[in-house]
Design a protein around this motif. Structure first.
Motif, PDB file in Angstrom:
ATOM      1  N   LEU A 555       0.832  -1.213   0.000  1.00  0.00           N
ATOM      2  CA  LEU A 555       0.000   0.000   0.000  1.00  0.00           C
ATOM      3  C   LEU A 555       0.863   1.257   0.000  1.00  0.00           C
ATOM      4  N   LYS A 556       1.934   1.215   0.796  1.00  0.00           N
ATOM      5  CA  LYS A 556       2.823   2.398   0.858  1.00  0.00           C
ATOM      6  C   LYS A 556       3.491   2.635  -0.494  1.00  0.00           C
ATOM      7  N   GLU A 557       3.909   1.530  -1.093  1.00  0.00           N
ATOM      8  CA  GLU A 557       4.569   1.653  -2.415  1.00  0.00           C
ATOM      9  C   GLU A 557       3.585   2.265  -3.426  1.00  0.00           C
ATOM     10  N   LEU A 558       2.361   1.765  -3.406  1.00  0.00           N
ATOM     11  CA  LEU A 558       1.360   2.284  -4.348  1.00  0.00           C
ATOM     12  C   LEU A 558       0.996   3.735  -4.022  1.00  0.00           C
ATOM     13  N   ALA A 559       0.945   4.035  -2.723  1.00  0.00           N
ATOM     14  CA  ALA A 559       0.594   5.407  -2.314  1.00  0.00           C
ATOM     15  C   ALA A 559       1.623   6.390  -2.863  1.00  0.00           C
ATOM     16  N   ASN A 560       2.899   5.989  -2.826  1.00  0.00           N
ATOM     17  CA  ASN A 560       3.939   6.868  -3.387  1.00  0.00           C
ATOM     18  C   ASN A 560       3.739   7.044  -4.883  1.00  0.00           C
ATOM     19  N   LYS A 561       3.382   5.949  -5.528  1.00  0.00           N
ATOM     20  CA  LYS A 561       3.235   6.036  -6.995  1.00  0.00           C
ATOM     21  C   LYS A 561       2.048   6.911  -7.392  1.00  0.00           C
ATOM     22  N   VAL A 562       0.924   6.738  -6.705  1.00  0.00           N
ATOM     23  CA  VAL A 562      -0.247   7.519  -7.158  1.00  0.00           C
ATOM     24  C   VAL A 562      -0.143   8.988  -6.763  1.00  0.00           C
ATOM     25  N   SER A 563       0.817   9.322  -5.910  1.00  0.00           N
ATOM     26  CA  SER A 563       0.919  10.742  -5.542  1.00  0.00           C
ATOM     27  C   SER A 563       2.109  11.427  -6.217  1.00  0.00           C
ATOM     28  N   SER A 564       2.761  10.728  -7.147  1.00  0.00           N
ATOM     29  CA  SER A 564       3.928  11.348  -7.815  1.00  0.00           C
ATOM     30  C   SER A 564       3.566  11.907  -9.185  1.00  0.00           C
ATOM     31  N   ILE A 565       4.105  13.088  -9.425  1.00  0.00           N
ATOM     32  CA  ILE A 565       3.913  13.723 -10.737  1.00  0.00           C
ATOM     33  C   ILE A 565       5.309  14.008 -11.294  1.00  0.00           C
ATOM     34  N   PRO A 566       5.565  13.712 -12.563  1.00  0.00           N
ATOM     35  CA  PRO A 566       6.891  14.026 -13.121  1.00  0.00           C
ATOM     36  C   PRO A 566       7.201  15.529 -12.968  1.00  0.00           C
ATOM     37  N   ALA A 567       8.465  15.846 -12.729  1.00  0.00           N
ATOM     38  CA  ALA A 567       8.857  17.233 -12.426  1.00  0.00           C
ATOM     39  C   ALA A 567       8.467  18.191 -13.544  1.00  0.00           C
ATOM     40  N   ASP A 568       8.512  17.724 -14.803  1.00  0.00           N
ATOM     41  CA  ASP A 568       8.245  18.663 -15.902  1.00  0.00           C
ATOM     42  C   ASP A 568       6.757  18.727 -16.266  1.00  0.00           C
ATOM     43  N   HIS A 569       5.919  18.094 -15.484  1.00  0.00           N
ATOM     44  CA  HIS A 569       4.482  18.129 -15.777  1.00  0.00           C
ATOM     45  C   HIS A 569       3.842  19.130 -14.813  1.00  0.00           C
ATOM     46  N   HIS A 570       3.539  20.320 -15.327  1.00  0.00           N
ATOM     47  CA  HIS A 570       3.112  21.409 -14.451  1.00  0.00           C
ATOM     48  C   HIS A 570       1.594  21.449 -14.307  1.00  0.00           C
ATOM     49  N   VAL A 571       1.135  21.038 -13.144  1.00  0.00           N
ATOM     50  CA  VAL A 571      -0.317  20.991 -12.956  1.00  0.00           C
ATOM     51  C   VAL A 571      -0.808  22.284 -12.316  1.00  0.00           C
ATOM     52  N   HIS A 572      -2.100  22.463 -12.344  1.00  0.00           N
ATOM     53  CA  HIS A 572      -2.719  23.651 -11.742  1.00  0.00           C
ATOM     54  C   HIS A 572      -2.430  23.676 -10.241  1.00  0.00           C
ATOM     55  N   ASN A 573      -2.336  24.887  -9.686  1.00  0.00           N
ATOM     56  CA  ASN A 573      -1.981  25.017  -8.262  1.00  0.00           C
ATOM     57  C   ASN A 573      -2.910  24.253  -7.335  1.00  0.00           C
ATOM     58  N   ARG A 574      -4.207  24.274  -7.678  1.00  0.00           N
ATOM     59  CA  ARG A 574      -5.153  23.583  -6.791  1.00  0.00           C
ATOM     60  C   ARG A 574      -4.937  22.067  -6.841  1.00  0.00           C
ATOM     61  N   VAL A 575      -4.546  21.601  -8.014  1.00  0.00           N
ATOM     62  CA  VAL A 575      -4.277  20.166  -8.144  1.00  0.00           C
ATOM     63  C   VAL A 575      -2.956  19.836  -7.448  1.00  0.00           C
ATOM     64  N   ARG A 576      -2.016  20.723  -7.604  1.00  0.00           N
ATOM     65  CA  ARG A 576      -0.713  20.530  -6.940  1.00  0.00           C
ATOM     66  C   ARG A 576      -0.904  20.370  -5.432  1.00  0.00           C
ATOM     67  N   LYS A 577      -1.764  21.203  -4.868  1.00  0.00           N
ATOM     68  CA  LYS A 577      -2.018  21.152  -3.414  1.00  0.00           C
ATOM     69  C   LYS A 577      -2.596  19.773  -3.037  1.00  0.00           C
TER      70      LYS A 577
END
Ligand code: AMP
Length: 934
Positions: A555-577
Motif C-alpha cells: 500500500l505504501k509503495e502504491l501510495a507513493n506512486k499515485v501521488s507522484s507527478i513528473p517534475a516537468d508536468h506542471h499541474v494547476h496550483n489547486r491540483v498541486r495542493k
C-alpha cells in the motif's frame, strides 16, 4: 490569391451559383489528384492565378467561400470560358445531380406504393440537354466507369442504372472527399449491379428459402402463436450471412448482433444456428435452462461459431428486452470489451451489427446517442453496421407520416456523415451488393454505415393481429405480392442460373431439415473462438469468503506512486495542493481522504494486472474535484495519469469523460461488463439523480439480466447522493428505486462512509469472484469531511464492513437508544451526539443495504440486547430513502421487546427542498429526532 482576383476569375468563367457545389467537388478532386478530372477542367484549374511569389495553390477555403456566396445568387448560365461547348459542363452537372439525388427516384419500395415526385435535377431538360444529344460524346469527369468520355445516351442510362435502380445511395452529405470517391468508385464501376457467381446466387437463394421456410413452418405448426415473423424482410437472412462471411474473410474473429423481436427467431435459427427442435420445444412450452425468471423466446440471445474462408467467427446475439433500440449501446459496449481484450483499437477483429426498425431508428433518442458515441474516444468500436428492417409500419399500426418528420427513417445517420444505402428488399442481389459495400466501407474507414432494407411486413404486428383493419391498401397489395423467395426463384430460373428442379430441391431440403429438427446453417460450428471462461465466476454469492489481503508495504509503495507527478508536468496550483497532500498521506503525515483511497484502490487493481475502466461525466477529474486521475499540464495541455504508471506490465487503466448522456453510456458499460468479467468497470453519474435518465438500463438489464438470461454483470455504478441543500435535483440518487428493484440477491446497494470502506468496496468487486452489479450511493461533501479519513492500516485490513458499529468509547450497558443510519448523516449524528455529550446512544452504520447483512447486524446488536429504542435515521423524505424498503430487515434484527421508529424528513413529492434555510432546519430536526432519548 487576392479576393478581388478570385472573384473576377469566377465571374469571368461564368461559373454560376447553381454549379458551385459541383465545381467545388471537382476542384477538391483536382487538388487531390490532377488526373482525376478531365483535361478540360484540368486546364481551367491550372489557369487559376497563384498567390504572388508562392509556388502553391491558393487556398481552397477561399474558393469554397466564394462559391458559397455565389450559390446564394440567382441562377446564371454556365459557360466554360474559352468558347468550348457549354453542354459539356451541363453533362457534368447531370452526373452530379444523380450522385446527389438519384436515390430519390430509385426503385426502392417492393410494393410500389411510395409516391415520390420526379426529381427535376435528374431530367435532361433541367440541364438544357435532350435526347437529340444522345449520340454526342462528352467528357464524364470523375464518373468512375473506367473511361474518360461517353455518349450522352449511354451515360444517361448508366446514371439511371447506377443511382435509380434497386439501390438508392445517399452519400454526398459526407464531408470527406476520400470517402465520397470511394463510394462512387464502388457504385459507378459496376453500375450498382452485383457481380455474382452461380454458387453465390445459390447461397443467396438458400438464405431466402430458409427465411421463408421457417416462418411458413412455424405458421403451420403453431398457428396464431406469436413469432414476429420476418416475412417481407426475408433478405435480411442472406444479408447477415454475407456480412459474417465477408467479415470473417477480412479477418474478423467475432460478430456481435443486436436486434429487436421482429425476425429474431429467424435469425436465431437461420444465422446463429440454433437448433430448430429447441425452438419448437419452446413453442411447446418446454425449456431446458432453469433461470429464476427466464424470458420469452423472441428476446433470447445466442452464441455459436460460423465458419468462413478466413476461419471461424464467433457469433453473439445479444439478449434484449422489448425496448427496441436500447440494445444498440449494449452491443457497442460488448464489442468494445472484446476489442480491448484482443488489444485491437482499430476495430478489425470484432464487428458490431445492429438491426433497427424503421420507426424506432427515427423515433428513439438512444439511436442518436449511439451515433454520437461512434467516434468518441471512450466508446468507438471501429464503426457499426446498422441495418434497418424498414417494413414501413411502425410498431403495430403506424404509417411513416406519423412516425417521422424526415424523408427517410435514416436521417439521423447524417449527423456523423454516415453513408446510407437504401435497398429494395425484393432484389436480393442488390441487397448483397449494398452489404458488401457497407462492410468494406466500415472496414476501410472505421465508421458507421447504414443499410436501409426497404421491405414490408407480410402479417400484422404479431400473427394474431389483423393488419388490413388499419392499413387496407397496403395489405391488399401485400396479399397479392409474391415472396422474395418466389421472385428470386423465377429470376434464377429465367436467366438459367438455377433450373426449377434445383430451386425446388433446395426448398425441399430445407423443409427436411426442419422436419428432422436439424441445424439449418451449414456454416454453424460449435463454439471454439470465444476467449473468456466465465466458469470461475459462476455460482458465487455476495457473502462468500475471498482472499482480501493487501500488505501495508504494498500500500505504501502504491501510495507513493499515485501521488507522484513528473517534475516537468506542471499541474494547476489547486491540483498541486491535492497531490502534495497525497504525498503526505503516503508518508503517513496525514490521514487518507476519499480521493486518495479511491485512487489507491485502482492502483492496487492495476498493480495486480487487472484492468480498470471508468466512464462518466467529468470522471477524469471527478465532478467534485476529488479524483484527479488525469493531470493536465498547464503549459501544453498534455495529460499524465499516475495510474497508468504504476509498474511495467500493469493492468490497463482507462478513465474517460463520457459523452453527455446517461442511458446510452450506462447501457454501453453494461454491455462491456457482460462481455468482460475481469477487472473493474465503473459508470459514474455526475449527480446521482441523473441515473433517472438511464432507468431502462437499470430495470431491463442491470437488475434482472441474470435472472432473465443468466448473464452476469459486475458493473459498479457511483451515484453521488447526500442532502446538502443543493435542491430537489442534486440531493438524491433515488436510493429507494434501487432498493425496490432488489430481490434474489440480484445486485448490491452500498453506502460507504469512510475512505477505507470505498477502497475495500471497490477491491472487493474485483477480488471476490462473484459478478453482480454494485450500486453505490457515493458522497459529495464527505469527500472532504475532516472526520471521513482513514489510515493506511485501515485500508490494509482489506475488508469491506457491511455494518460498522459504534466507534466512540460508549459503554454498551449504558446505551438506551441505538440509531441505525447510512451515509453522510452519520457524521452529523456523531458530531451532534458528541456535542450533546450523550453517552447513552450508540450509532450503527449499515454500509450495505442489499443484500442485507443480517448476521453482521446481529453481531453488532449482541451487546445491546437490553435496548428497547431503535431508530432508523435518514436524510431522505419518509416515502424515499431506505425506510420503506429496508425496515423489515432492521426490525428482524431487533432484540425481543425492541421497537423501531423513524427519524427523517416528512414524506414529500420532491426529493428535497430548494431553500437552503428550510433544508438546514429540516436537517437539524431529523438529527435532533434521532438523538432524542424517549
Ligand atoms: P458470448 O461471447 O457472449 O457469445 O458468450 C459465450 C459464452 O460465454 C456464452 O454461451 C455463455 O456460456 C458465456 N457467457 C457470456 N457472457 C456471460 C455472462 N455475462 N455471464 C455468464 N456467462 C456468460
Amino acid at each position: 490569391m487576392p479576393e478581388g482576383a478570385m472573384k473576377a476569375w469566377i465571374e469571368s468563367s461564368h461559373l454560376s451559383g447553381a454549379n458551385a457545389a459541383y465545381i467545388e467537388e471537382l476542384y477538391e478532386s483536382y487538388l487531390d489528384n490532377s488526373q482525376s478530372v478531365s483535361a478540360e477542367w484540368r486546364e481551367i484549374f491550372q489557369q487559376l492565378p497563384k498567390v504572388e511569389g508562392a509556388d502553391v495553390e491558393y487556398r481552397h477555403s477561399e474558393i469554397r467561400d466564394e462559391f458559397k456566396k455565389l450559390a446564394q445568387e440567382p441562377h446564371k448560365t454556365l459557360v466554360v470560358s474559352g468558347g468550348s461547348d457549354a453542354k459539356q459542363v451541363k453533362v457534368l452537372q447531370l452526373i452530379n445531380a444523380f450522385r446527389f439525388r438519384g436515390h430519390q427516384n430509385a426503385n426502392l419500395d417492393p410494393l410500389g406504393l411510395w409516391q415520390r415526385e420526379k426529381v427535376r435535377d435528374l431530367q435532361l431538360s433541367h440541364h438544357d440537354l435532350s435526347e437529340n444529344d444522345f449520340d454526342r460524346e462528352f467528357n464524364i469527369g470523375s464518373l468512375a466507369v473506367g473511361q474518360e468520355s461517353m455518349k450522352l445516351g449511354d451515360l444517361y442510362k448508366a446514371l439511371k442504372t447506377t443511382y435509380c435502380g434497386s439501390i438508392g445511395a445517399e452519400y454526398m452529405h459526407i464531408t470527406s472527399t476520400d470517402e465520397k470517391r470511394w463510394i462512387q468508385q464502388r457504385l459507378e464501376s459496376v453500375q450498382s449491379q452485383a457481380i455474382l457467381s452461380v454458387e453465390e446466387k445459390e447461397e443467396i437463394f438458400k438464405g431466402l428459402v430458409a427465411a421463408d421456410g421457417l416462418e411458413k413452418y412455424l405458421g403451420a405448426k403453431f398457428p396464431g402463436a406469436k413469432r414476429f415473423s420476418l416475412e417481407g424482410g426475408d433478405s435480411l437472412i442472406p444479408m447477415l450471412k454475407q456480412l459474417i462471411t465477408r467479415a470473417g474473410t477480412q479477418g474478423a474473429k467475432e460478430v456481435v448482433i443486436g436486434m429487436a423481436h421482429r425476425g429474431r427467431l429467424n435469425v436465431l435459427v437461420n444465422v446463429m444456428g440454433k437448433n430448430p427442435s429447441k425452438l419448437f420445444d419452446e413453442f411447446g412450452g418446454k425449456h431446458d435452462e432453469i433461470l429464476s425468471s427466464g424470458d420469452v423466446k423472441y428476446h433470447q440471445g445466442y452464441s455459436s461459431d460460423f465458419v468462413t474462408p478466413g476461419g471461424n467467427v464467433h457469433l453473439a446475439l445479444a439478449f434484449n428486452p422489448s425496448h427496441l433500440e436500447i440494445v444498440n449501446p449494449v452491443v457497442m459496449g460488448s464489442v468494445r470489451a472484446r476489442l480491448d481484450r484482443r488489444d485491437c483499437n482499430a476495430g478489425d477483429l470484432v464487428l458490431p451489427i445492429t438491426i433497427h426498425g424503421d420507426s424506432a431508428i427515427a423515433g428513439q433518442g438512444v439511436v442518436q446517442e449511439t451515433f454520437n458515441m461512434s467516434q468518441a474516444r471512450a466508446f468507438k468500436v471501429g464503426g457499426t453496421i446498422r441495418i434497418v428492417v424498414n417494413n414501413q409500419v411502425g410498431f403495430t399500426t403506424s404509417s411513416p407520416q406519423d412516425t417521422r418528420s424526415g424523408e427517410y427513417c435514416t436521417e439521423i445517420a447524417k449527423m456523423v456523415s454516415a453513408p446510407i444505402l437504401h435497398v429494395n428488399g425484393d432484389d436480393p442481389e442488390a441487397v448483397i451488393l449494398a452489404t458488401q459495400i457497407a462492410l468494406d466501407y466500415r472496414n476501410e474507414f472505421k465508421r458507421d454505415v447504414v443499410i436501409d432494407l426497404v421491405c414490408y411486413r407480410r402479417h400484422g404486428h404479431n400473427e394474431a393481429d389483423e393488419p388490413s383493419a388499419t392499413q387496407p391498401l397496403m395489405y391488399k397489395k401485400v396479399k397479392k405480392h409474391p415472396t422474395p423467395r418466389q421472385i428470386y426463384a423465377e429470376k434464377l430460373n429465367a436467366e438459367g442460373t438455377l433450373a426449377k428442379a434445383r430451386t425446388d430441391e433446395l426448398m425441399a431440403y430445407y423443409r427436411k431439415l426442419l422436419d428432422e429438427g436439424q441445424c439449418t446453417v451449414e456454416q454453424w460450428r460449435p463454439m471454439t473462438e470465444h476467449s473468456v471462461d466465465w466458469s470461475p465466476y459462476l455460482g458465487h454469492d455476495w457473502d462468500d469468503a475471498y482472499d482480501h489481503e493487501i500488505s501495508l508495504d504494498k500500500l505504501k509503495e502504491l501510495a507513493n506512486k499515485v501521488s507522484s507527478i513528473p517534475a516537468d508536468h506542471h499541474v494547476h496550483n489547486r491540483v498541486r495542493k491535492i497531490y502534495d497532500d497525497r504525498a503526505k498521506m503516503a508518508s503517513g503525515e496525514k490521514l487518507l481522504d476519499w480521493g486518495m483511497a479511491e485512487n489507491l484502490a485502482y492502483a492496487s487493481i492495476v498493480d495486480a494486472g487487472e484492468r480498470v475502466r471508468i466512464t462518466g461525466q467529468d470522471s477524469g477529474r471527478g465532478t467534485f474535484f476529488h479524483r484527479h486521475a488525469v493531470l493536465h499540464n498547464q503549459d501544453d495541455a498534455s495529460r499524465y495519469l499516475p495510474l497508468q504508471n504504476i509498474r511495467e506490465g500493469q493492468g490497463p487503466f482507462d478513465v474517460h469523460d463520457s459523452v453527455l448522456s446517461e442511458v446510452s453510456v450506462l447501457a454501453f458499460e453494461y454491455g462491456y461488463t457482460t462481455a468482460e468479467p475481469s477487472g473493474l468497470t465503473i459508470w459514474e453519474a455526475q449527480f446521482g439523480d441523473f441515473a433517472n435518465c438511464a432507468q431502462v438500463v437499470f430495470d431491463q438489464f442491470i437488475s434482472s439480466g441474470e435472472q432473465k438470461w443468466g448473464r452476469l454483470c459486475g458493473l459498479t455504478m457511483l451515484l453521488p447522493h447526500g442532502y446538502e441543500g443543493q435542491g430537489p435535483e442534486h440531493s438524491s440518487a433515488r436510493l429507494e428505486r434501487f432498493l425496490q428493484l432488489c430481490a434474489d440477491h440480484n445486485m448490491q446497494i452500498c453506502v460507504p462512509s469512510t475512505p477505507a470502506q470505498v477502497f475495500n468496496m471497490l477491491r472487493r468487486q474485483v477480488v471476490r469472484p462473484m459478478r453482480r452489479p454494485l450500486v453505490v450511493m457515493s458522497p459529495k461533501s464527505l469527500l472532504r469531511h475532516p472526520l471521513a479519513v482513514s489510515s493506511l492500516d485501515d485500508l490494509a485490513t482489506g475488508v469491506f464492513h457491511n455494518v460498522i458499529g459504534e466507534i466512540d468509547d460508549i459503554e454498551p450497558s449504558n446505551v438506551e437508544r441505538v440509531v441505525f443510519c447510512s451515509g453522510k448523516v452519520y457524521y452529523e449524528l456523531l458530531e451532534q451526539r458528541r456535542k450533546n455529550e450523550q453517552t447513552n446512544i450508540a450509532i450503527i452504520r449499515i454500509e450495505q443495504l442489499y443484500p442485507f447483512p443480517e448476521q453482521e447486524l446481529q453481531k453488532q446488536l449482541a451487546k445491546y440486547q437490553h435496548v428497547k429504542q431503535f431508530v432508523w435515521c435518514q436524510e431522505e423524505p419518509q416515502n424515499q430513502g431506505a425506510w420503506y424498503c429496508s425496515q423489515h430487515h432492521f426490525r428482524a434484527a431487533l432484540p425481543k421487546g425492541g421497537y423501531l421508529t423513524y427519524a427523517g424528513r416528512a414524506a414529500s413529492a420532491a426529493p428535497a427542498v430548494g431553500y437552503m434555510s428550510v433544508h438546514v432546519k429540516e436537517q437539524q430536526a431529523l438529527v435532533h429526532d434521532a438523538l432524542k432519548v424517549e
